[in-house]
Design a protein around this motif. Structure first.
Motif, PDB file in Angstrom:
ATOM      1  N   CYS A  67      20.033  58.496  33.143  1.00  0.00           N
ATOM      2  CA  CYS A  67      19.862  59.630  32.231  1.00  0.00           C
ATOM      3  C   CYS A  67      19.008  59.180  31.041  1.00  0.00           C
ATOM      4  CB  CYS A  67      21.216  60.122  31.747  1.00  0.00           C
ATOM      5  SG  CYS A  67      21.108  61.408  30.482  1.00  0.00           S
ATOM      6  N   CYS A  70      21.594  59.414  27.697  1.00  0.00           N
ATOM      7  CA  CYS A  70      22.766  58.544  27.513  1.00  0.00           C
ATOM      8  C   CYS A  70      22.655  57.260  28.342  1.00  0.00           C
ATOM      9  CB  CYS A  70      24.049  59.299  27.877  1.00  0.00           C
ATOM     10  SG  CYS A  70      24.204  59.637  29.637  1.00  0.00           S
ATOM     11  N   CYS A 140      23.840  67.048  27.958  1.00  0.00           N
ATOM     12  CA  CYS A 140      24.202  65.661  27.665  1.00  0.00           C
ATOM     13  C   CYS A 140      24.032  65.409  26.169  1.00  0.00           C
ATOM     14  CB  CYS A 140      23.304  64.712  28.447  1.00  0.00           C
ATOM     15  SG  CYS A 140      23.492  62.991  27.958  1.00  0.00           S
TER      16      CYS A 140
HETATM   17 ZN   LIG Z   1      23.268  61.722  29.925  1.00  0.00          ZN
END
Ligand SMILES: [Zn+2]
Ligand SMILES: [Zn+2]
Length: 183
Positions: A67, A70, A140
Motif C-alpha cells: 500500500c 501505510c 486507508c
Molecule cells: Zn494502506
C-alpha cells in the motif's frame, strides 16, 4: 504458458479456444516488489488470419502489493482482457522485440514453430493493469508523518501537541498576519 497452434496453422480461418493458466515471477514495480502468489487463469481464443495469429485473452488473478499510504502488503484483484497479434518469426536470430501494428493498433509479438508463448504478453498487460498508487483500501489512513504509526490501527497520540503552539511561534504568526502599515 505455451499454446499449441499446430492444428490451426493448417488453414486460414481456423480457430481454437483454450484455458489459460499463467504463472508470473515477482517483479519490481515503482520501487516495491509485486508478487503473484497464484497463477492468472482465464480463457483465450486464437485465430489464424493468414499472415498472423490473433489472440484474444481474458485472465483473472491477483497481485500482492505494498500500500502506498501505510506500506502494508495487501492483495489486489486484477483482471485483464486484450488482443495481441503474433507473427511467425522466419529467421531464428531475428528481432524479439514487440512492434506496433499501425493498421490495427494492436501490438505484434513473434512466435516460432507450432507454439505461441503467451507469458510475456500476459505479464505486459498485467503490468499495465497495476494501480499507480496501490491502496489497501480507499480510506486507508496511512502512516503518521511524525511518529510513523499505522493510523489504521488507531490514533497515535503524538498529534496532541498540535493544540499547544509554541508561544514564540504564536507571536510570529500574529506579526505576519498584520496588514502592511506602509500602504
Ligand atoms: Zn494502506
Ligand atoms: Zn503520530
Amino acid at each position: 504458458m505455451r499454446i499449441d497452434v499446430a492444428d490451426i496453422k493448417q488453414e486460414i480461418g481456423l480457430q481454437k479456444r483454450t484455458d489459460l493458466s499463467v504463472t508470473l515471477e515477482s517483479i519490481e514495480f515503482g520501487g516495491a516488489e509485486v508478487r503473484f502468489d497464484r497463477p492468472f487463469t482465464g480463457t483465450a481464443e486464437i485465430w489464424n488470419l493468414g499472415d498472423r495469429l490473433l489472440l484474444k485473452a481474458e485472465l483473472q488473478g491477483e497481485a500482492s502489493l505494498a500500500c502506498s499510504r501505510c506500506l502494508r502488503r495487501y492483495t489486489e484483484p486484477l483482471s485483464v482482457a486484450f488482443d495481441e497479434e503474433f507473427v511467425e518469426r522466419q529467421d531464428a536470430g531475428g528481432e524479439t522485440a514487440e512492434e506496433d501494428n499501425a493498421e490495427s493498433g494492436r501490438t505484434v509479438s513473434f512466435y516460432s514453430g507450432d507454439e505461441v508463448d503467451v507469458t510475456d504478453v500476459v505479464r505486459d498487460h498485467i503490468l499495465l493493469a497495476l494501480p499507480m498508487k496501490p491502496l489497501c483500501s480507499e480510506d486507508c489512513e496511512g502512516l503518521c508523518p511524525r511518529c510513523g504509526k499505522d493510523l489504521n490501527e488507531g490514533p497515535c497520540g503524538c498529534g496532541e501537541s498540535d493544540e499547544s503552539v509554541d508561544p514564540r511561534l504564536a507571536v510570529l504568526k500574529d506579526l505576519l498576519r498584520k496588514p502592511d502599515s506602509h500602504s
